[in-house]
Scaffold this active site. Sequence first.
Site, short mmCIF file in Angstrom:
data_model
loop_
_atom_site.label_atom_id
_atom_site.label_comp_id
_atom_site.label_asym_id
_atom_site.label_seq_id
_atom_site.Cartn_x
_atom_site.Cartn_y
_atom_site.Cartn_z
N GLU A 285 0.82 -1.22 0.00
CA GLU A 285 0.00 0.00 0.00
C GLU A 285 0.86 1.26 0.00
O GLU A 285 0.42 2.31 -0.45
CB GLU A 285 -0.93 0.02 1.22
CG GLU A 285 -2.19 -0.78 0.99
CD GLU A 285 -3.23 -0.62 2.09
OE1 GLU A 285 -3.05 0.23 3.00
OE2 GLU A 285 -4.21 -1.36 2.06
N HIS A 306 7.82 -26.52 -1.67
CA HIS A 306 7.16 -27.63 -2.37
C HIS A 306 5.95 -27.13 -3.16
O HIS A 306 5.13 -27.94 -3.60
CB HIS A 306 6.77 -28.70 -1.35
CG HIS A 306 7.96 -29.29 -0.66
ND1 HIS A 306 8.52 -30.51 -1.00
CD2 HIS A 306 8.75 -28.79 0.33
CE1 HIS A 306 9.58 -30.75 -0.24
NE2 HIS A 306 9.74 -29.71 0.58
N LYS A 420 -13.25 1.43 -1.23
CA LYS A 420 -14.22 1.62 -0.15
C LYS A 420 -15.40 2.45 -0.64
O LYS A 420 -16.56 2.14 -0.37
CB LYS A 420 -13.55 2.31 1.05
CG LYS A 420 -12.57 1.42 1.82
CD LYS A 420 -12.02 2.14 3.05
CE LYS A 420 -11.02 1.30 3.83
NZ LYS A 420 -10.46 1.96 4.99
O1 PA5 Z 1 -3.30 1.47 5.87
C1 PA5 Z 1 -4.46 1.81 5.83
O2 PA5 Z 1 -4.82 2.94 6.21
C2 PA5 Z 1 -5.58 0.88 5.38
O3 PA5 Z 1 -5.16 -0.22 4.69
C3 PA5 Z 1 -6.42 0.48 6.58
O4 PA5 Z 1 -5.60 -0.20 7.51
C4 PA5 Z 1 -7.60 -0.44 6.24
O5 PA5 Z 1 -8.24 -0.03 5.07
C5 PA5 Z 1 -8.61 -0.42 7.40
O6 PA5 Z 1 -9.07 0.87 7.62
P1 PA5 Z 1 -9.77 1.33 8.96
O7 PA5 Z 1 -8.82 1.10 10.05
O8 PA5 Z 1 -10.08 2.77 8.74
O9 PA5 Z 1 -11.03 0.52 9.12
#
Ligand code: PA5
Length: 435
Positions: A285, A306, A420
């Site tokens: 990310e 494997h 989202k």
């Molecule tokens: O790194 C990030 O901000 C995202 O990947 C969040 O961890 C993930 O989408 C979950 O979001 P939230 O904690 O707002 O529910």
Amino acid sequence: MIKIDISNVWGSVEFADLMAIEKEVAAAHTTLADGSGAGKEYLGWMNLPTREVTPEITRIQAAAEKIRANSDVFVVIGIGGSYLGSRAAIELLQGPNRNMGKGKGDPQIFYAGNSLSTRHWNELCRLLDEKDFSIAIISKSGTTTEPAVATRALRWMLERKYGTDGARERIYAITDPVKGALRQMANEEGWQTFSIPPSVGGRYSVLSAVGLLPMAVAGMDIQAVLSGSMDAKESYDLRSYENPVWLYAAIRNLMCRHGKHIELFESFEPGFQMFGKWWQQLFGESEGKDGKGLFPVTAEFTGDLHSLGQMIQQGRRNLFETMLRFDPPEQVCTVGSDVKNLDGLNYLAGKQLDFVEENAFLGTVAAHVDGGVPVITVDCGTLDEKKIGELFYFLELSCGISSYILGVNPFNQPGVELYKRNMFHLLGKPGYENM
Ligand code: PA5
């Protein structure tokens, strides 16, 4: 300090390449440390390490003690950065089967709100049947669909079982200090809350209450985790290639520039799977944007030798490996001798399992390097709470520096936000009609 061995990358990158990129590594480190780069408003993770027992840590420990005493099961509701870090730490240290035989005093830990699978949900309901349980709802934004759906159902389950007042004693919310539906709900219902600082992004939040409360419920020493991360913060500030962070960030970028676009992050520990997933989210990310980035893949050996081994050895030559090594545990295990020796294993009789594993590691590295796959080896030393804290910070810092060298903002996730929003639109959430 973690030790990085890059002797198995030469051939794919040259020493001159490493020297040439040094200025970029130094500049990226300075940008991060000065807080002058893209996403600078999300550098709060750098202030999470501490050796102090802060009031927040005391509150986390008190909540964990209460949960350990009154719950057979603790359910962590969250997705992505809101659960991967704690699960990574717990399973790396305590093993993937840590729940076996556990209950009140040392509860089982289950995870919810990280999928929309009805099968997973039905299984969780069966597992919770007749059990005393508590939940932590973890969401930075407080509005993510998967954890929100799980929260609604689990809190009702708790309210039916214990009544509204009883349930209130078993619900913990970890979210933004001010904003979001979860914060509002927690305030309204009187649940105990912990805050995720607004300057800490989801995938960089493991050293906040997000990761620490579940780790403490699992019986981990969270002060040791934080103190390990503080050691890392201090030692990895070094501005030279003696800093393993520099070497890791530099080699990753050189690999990318030389057409090695896939990084396989691996270890010989089966408990490493979720740690790999945490790393995958962190780097995936942070770097995967603007048409750039290494594709992060994770594996556990020898099992995956494997399955993936053939592809690694002889498939498309576009990958490199980062292999984490941990010292063997104190309790050793020895291969026995068998009079009949029908399995032909007596040549290993009397040898420790670690000896067999060490040779599997050496054989794997030699084979992969022969096959044109560079291998970075990361010697982590003893696996304990301090090491886990050190590893978290080491990898977060490496990720920030590596992303700045790559030229991307490590701290946003526009693609995830789009997914989202699309889902809100398709599900008919008010306010998302016109997209
Ligand atoms: O790194 C990030 O901000 C995202 O990947 C969040 O961890 C993930 O989408 C979950 O979001 P939230 O904690 O707002 O529910």
